[in-house]
Design an enzyme around this catalytic site. Sequence first.
Site, PDB file in Angstrom:
ATOM      1  N   ASP B  12       0.862  -1.186   0.000  1.00 16.65           N
ATOM      2  CA  ASP B  12       0.000   0.000   0.000  1.00 16.65           C
ATOM      3  C   ASP B  12       0.893   1.229   0.000  1.00 16.65           C
ATOM      4  O   ASP B  12       1.785   1.352   0.856  1.00 16.65           O
ATOM      5  CB  ASP B  12      -0.882   0.022   1.251  1.00 16.65           C
ATOM      6  CG  ASP B  12      -2.020  -0.992   1.144  1.00 16.65           C
ATOM      7  OD1 ASP B  12      -2.179  -1.595   0.067  1.00 16.65           O
ATOM      8  OD2 ASP B  12      -2.727  -1.182   2.151  1.00 16.65           O
ATOM      9  N   ASP B 131     -14.123  -6.895  -5.635  1.00 18.18           N
ATOM     10  CA  ASP B 131     -14.272  -6.941  -4.175  1.00 18.18           C
ATOM     11  C   ASP B 131     -15.627  -7.564  -3.867  1.00 18.18           C
ATOM     12  O   ASP B 131     -16.667  -6.969  -4.141  1.00 18.18           O
ATOM     13  CB  ASP B 131     -14.208  -5.527  -3.580  1.00 18.18           C
ATOM     14  CG  ASP B 131     -12.814  -4.928  -3.673  1.00 18.18           C
ATOM     15  OD1 ASP B 131     -11.867  -5.675  -3.996  1.00 18.18           O
ATOM     16  OD2 ASP B 131     -12.674  -3.723  -3.418  1.00 18.18           O
TER      17      ASP B 131
END
Lengths: 215, 257
Positions: B12, B131
């Site tokens: 990230d 997702d």
Amino acid sequence: MQITAVIDYGMGNLRSVVNALEHVAGKNHQVILTSDPDQVMRAQRVVFPGQGAAGDCMRAIDHYELRETICEVAANKPFLGICMGMQILLEHSEENQGTDCLGIYPGRVRYFGDDHHGDNGEKLKVPHMGWNQLHQTGRHPLWEAIDDDSRFYFVHSYYFETDDRSLVIGECDYGFSFTCAIAHDNVFALQCHPEKSADAGLQLLSNFIHWDGQA
Amino acid sequence: MPLAKRIIPCLDVDNGRVVKGVKFVEIRDAGDPVENARRYNLEGADELTFLDITASSDGRETMVHVVEAVAREVFIPLTVGGGIREVADIRRLLNAGADKVSINTAAVFNPEFVQQASSKFGSQCIVVAVDAKRTSHDGSPGRWEIFTHGGRKSTGIDAIEWACKMDRYGAGEILLTSMDRDGTKIGFDNELTRRVSEAVRVPVIASGGVGTLQHLADGVLKGKADAVLAASIFHFGEFSISEAKKYMASCNIEVRL
């Protein structure tokens, strides 16, 4: 100064190829990315990369008026074709409802198929994507210091099929064995991506940059 | 089958800094994406995924520089995701040295964007991030829906149908994250992974929930994933990539050692 020209015909990610060549090039080597036929002709070595679909590649080659140049350098300079840059050396590709290619070598490019299976009946994904073993079927200066069956990074849905077995220098297995590397005089071409294949790939690019074009 | 299953560490990145990698002892600057990428490459990572979590548009420009710096040194495939909405976003990242981009929310709101992107740049560089959250009750047949906004908003779209649609629209790969498992460390949702993997033609990357090396192996063995993605088990130094690969090899999974 030795110049390696990477032919830019507006297809795909050529930055990676240039980065990797620059990484292995010594002080006396310069890497240029160009779509100018004169610059390509002046280089000592030529890299012909490619991504995307065969139809787009062929259109782009004609748009940049590079067809003649590519055929000419493939006849007389150390020449490295990568991925689509290997496939379009053949006569024809099944991609885009059939695409006529450069026809430098006999053969065709075929689709793995939507229903591709391995020996044990397991479903094989298309594209063939990831690290697979490259089996060296003959000796070549570009295999120098690379172990047989080393893994290289592949990503493709179409594969190379030639009738001229003397061209074949490397094979890979994905449901069946297919030609993933060819060599003929000053030409060497690969289906996989040496620029994304870590140490083995960098070694191959380094071998190319030092290659005199003799098999 | 000689094609190796891939292990993909995910980083990230916020404003050009890795925000999770803080526990590497040998690395002085653990927040530097290039250092992290170099380390993962040495350990044998098969690909790297950078997720840009920067909120500002200035920060997004920083991501381009991060990709440029990593691509000059690390010669394995690089995927960048987060905030990709336009063809111009993709072009900028590919020119910087990314090999693939991962499209998420933009695909949900505008599926044609995936078609446009794959015809422009080739399917090989378009990853669609899916997702999914389980909406069926225990004991009833599995159903998962697509969620957006970090798993807060349901779209009502069936996850398996959606993955098939994205395959048809030109996705070269599906990055499948179980929103139920993300961050839990109890393992992938292997039923979801298997259902999607069996339904689509393209490779599937399992994501969300890895806490042990067995979880990685299960993603392949039970989930039929082509690649497994994990963040925290690698970032916090619990396991190295090479340990993960050795473990998977011991489970008879083909890996690149």
